[in-house]
Write a protein that holds these residues in place. Structure first.
Motif, PDB file in Angstrom:
ATOM      1  N   TYR A  32       1.158   4.132  -3.147  1.00  0.00           N
ATOM      2  CA  TYR A  32       0.628   5.481  -2.964  1.00  0.00           C
ATOM      3  C   TYR A  32       1.666   6.551  -2.644  1.00  0.00           C
ATOM      4  O   TYR A  32       1.311   7.719  -2.506  1.00  0.00           O
ATOM      5  CB  TYR A  32      -0.442   5.476  -1.873  1.00  0.00           C
ATOM      6  N   ALA A  83       0.831  -1.204   0.000  1.00  0.00           N
ATOM      7  CA  ALA A  83       0.000   0.000   0.000  1.00  0.00           C
ATOM      8  C   ALA A  83       0.867   1.257   0.000  1.00  0.00           C
ATOM      9  O   ALA A  83       0.601   2.210  -0.746  1.00  0.00           O
ATOM     10  CB  ALA A  83      -0.934   0.000   1.208  1.00  0.00           C
ATOM     11  N   MET A  84       1.916   1.268   0.805  1.00  0.00           N
ATOM     12  CA  MET A  84       2.784   2.447   0.876  1.00  0.00           C
ATOM     13  C   MET A  84       3.573   2.642  -0.408  1.00  0.00           C
ATOM     14  O   MET A  84       3.828   3.780  -0.841  1.00  0.00           O
ATOM     15  CB  MET A  84       3.712   2.337   2.075  1.00  0.00           C
ATOM     16  N   GLU A 122      -1.241   5.254   7.757  1.00  0.00           N
ATOM     17  CA  GLU A 122       0.133   4.825   8.049  1.00  0.00           C
ATOM     18  C   GLU A 122       1.065   6.035   7.989  1.00  0.00           C
ATOM     19  O   GLU A 122       1.983   6.166   8.813  1.00  0.00           O
ATOM     20  CB  GLU A 122       0.573   3.757   7.052  1.00  0.00           C
ATOM     21  N   ASP A 123       0.824   6.911   7.035  1.00  0.00           N
ATOM     22  CA  ASP A 123       1.593   8.156   6.939  1.00  0.00           C
ATOM     23  C   ASP A 123       1.425   8.977   8.214  1.00  0.00           C
ATOM     24  O   ASP A 123       2.397   9.522   8.764  1.00  0.00           O
ATOM     25  CB  ASP A 123       1.123   8.942   5.708  1.00  0.00           C
ATOM     26  N   TRP A 151       8.241  10.110   3.593  1.00  0.00           N
ATOM     27  CA  TRP A 151       7.268   9.614   2.609  1.00  0.00           C
ATOM     28  C   TRP A 151       6.388  10.739   2.118  1.00  0.00           C
ATOM     29  O   TRP A 151       5.937  11.600   2.884  1.00  0.00           O
ATOM     30  CB  TRP A 151       6.433   8.523   3.262  1.00  0.00           C
ATOM     31  N   TRP A 154       3.033  11.607  -0.673  1.00  0.00           N
ATOM     32  CA  TRP A 154       1.941  11.066  -1.483  1.00  0.00           C
ATOM     33  C   TRP A 154       2.297  11.184  -2.961  1.00  0.00           C
ATOM     34  O   TRP A 154       2.549  12.269  -3.468  1.00  0.00           O
ATOM     35  CB  TRP A 154       0.664  11.822  -1.181  1.00  0.00           C
ATOM     36  N   ARG A 167      -7.676   1.022   0.668  1.00  0.00           N
ATOM     37  CA  ARG A 167      -6.220   0.878   0.622  1.00  0.00           C
ATOM     38  C   ARG A 167      -5.538   2.246   0.632  1.00  0.00           C
ATOM     39  O   ARG A 167      -4.495   2.428   1.277  1.00  0.00           O
ATOM     40  CB  ARG A 167      -5.794   0.081  -0.617  1.00  0.00           C
ATOM     41  N   ALA A 211      -2.858   3.789   3.509  1.00  0.00           N
ATOM     42  CA  ALA A 211      -1.610   4.520   3.261  1.00  0.00           C
ATOM     43  C   ALA A 211      -1.634   5.878   3.961  1.00  0.00           C
ATOM     44  O   ALA A 211      -0.633   6.314   4.540  1.00  0.00           O
ATOM     45  CB  ALA A 211      -1.398   4.693   1.758  1.00  0.00           C
TER      46      ALA A 211
END
Length: 361
Positions: A145, A141-142, A228-229, A166, A168, A221, A225
């Motif tokens: 995205y 997923a990471m 999680e970010d 990270w 997007w 999904r 992401a």
């Protein structure tokens, strides 16, 4: 239903309750898949680092390599003294070492607090979360995205946990399709304490379009992401500050209609995902420009919420500037332009309507 007593303050609604669907924001939320409760037999390395207080190594303060942590170790890493013994017991129970996966003291504190200091319940949540991170998988997923950070197959970080770069940047066809309709995002400018500021345009999200065009799984999904970010942004800020740093969630409910209640099952899945696998991510969830349909929604979802989560949620009408500052510490100028601020609306997602019967390549 009428707003609770004392709800009219600042000339707007104020409700202390968390809407789990709005909350993927709160630091809690939803069961997307079936996951197995298994002990920490995870694929990939479990990072080991220096003793607490060193500030070096992979991700800053980490659990001692030999595993015999003490309350003093925990306090040195930023865990409040009253929680230090409990978090140390949690670390021993799950066999945590170093900083990964989510094994640093302040990440363990999130699990401990989310389960109200119940060590067994926190350990169960930790193990289930580690299993879910590997099986979802978070790594894919990471990568789909964004760019700037790498993950191991078990969902643990490759780089130092006290740094997070990270960004997007959807790369797969599915991610690029979902990105057009994304209604959530992290603002570029964090809060004063380094915590992420998340804006959700829940009022104009095209829930019906997601269902009609088969985009629900991909949008979920994308949300994984996004959260999680938020987790890793707050984690990096926490390790640097040596105290728990959480996100602020601003949910713009303008335009939310009662017709969206038919999609509660989708919203509930998102809520469960966050509740089960992203503990204590948010400091507050501020719902702004809320119509009465949101109050109706609250009356439906409130049984899902714990008192701990309810205390993080505030609901306001059009006049929300004072409430925003009081409960998040944010100025109106920090918001996207759609909310009267100076940030770009694109930072919170385009939230475009889903065209009917679109044939995506």
């Amino acid at each position: 239903p009428a707003p609770p007593r004392g709800a009219r303050r600042f000339g707007l609604w104020r409700q202390r309750a968390r809407m789990r669907w709005l909350l993927g924001a709160l630091g809690s939320a939803p069961a997307l898949l079936c996951f197995t409760t298994s002990p920490l037999g995870l694929a990939g390395p479990m990072w080991e680092g220096p003793d607490f207080g060193s500030g070096g190594g992979l991700g800053g303060p980490s659990l001692p390599d030999e595993g015999n942590c003490t309350a003093a170790h925990m306090v040195a890493a930023g865990v409040p003294a009253e929680s230090a013994e409990g978090v140390c017991s949690l670390a021993s129970t799950v066999g945590a070492r170093g900083t990964e996966p989510l094994a640093d003291p302040l990440s363990l504190l999130r699990f401990f607090e989310h389960r109200s200091g119940d060590i067994d319940a926190a350990a169960e949540m930790y193990r289930e979360t580690m299993s879910w991170r590997a099986s979802y998988p978070v790594q894919a997923a990471m990568a789909a995205y964004g760019v700037g950070e790498d993950y191991h197959p078990d969902g643990s970080r490759v780089s130092h946990a006290e740094h997070w770069s990270w960004q997007w940047s959807p790369s797969t066809p599915e991610a690029q399709r979902a990105a057009q309709h994304r209604f959530f995002g992290r603002l570029k400018q964090p809060a004063d304490d380094g915590g992420p500021v998340l804006v959700w345009r829940v009022g104009i999200a095209d829930y019906g379009g997601f269902v009609r065009e088969g985009l629900v799984e991909e949008m979920i999904r994308a949300f994984v992401a996004h959260f999680e970010d938020a987790l890793q942004t707050g984690r990096a800020a926490s390790l640097k500050a040596r105290r728990l740093v959480r996100a602020r969630v601003i949910a713009d409910a303008h335009g939310f209609g009662l017709e969206n209640l038919q999609y509660l099952e989708v919203l509930r899945r998102i809520v469960s995902l966050v509740e089960d696998h992203f503990p204590e991510i948010t400091m507050s969830v501020i719902v702004v420009r809320a119509p009465w349909s949101v109050v109706t929604l609250y009356s439906i979802v409130s049984p899902w919420l714990t008192k701990h989560v309810q205390e993080k949620v505030y609901i306001f009408g059009e006049d929300f500037e004072n409430g925003l500052r009081e409960h998040s510490g944010l100025k109106l100028s920090a918001m996207p332009r759609c909310l009267g601020g100076e940030a770009s609306d694109g930072e919170a997602g385009l939230a475009l309507q889903v065209p009917q019967a679109v044939a995506y390549a």
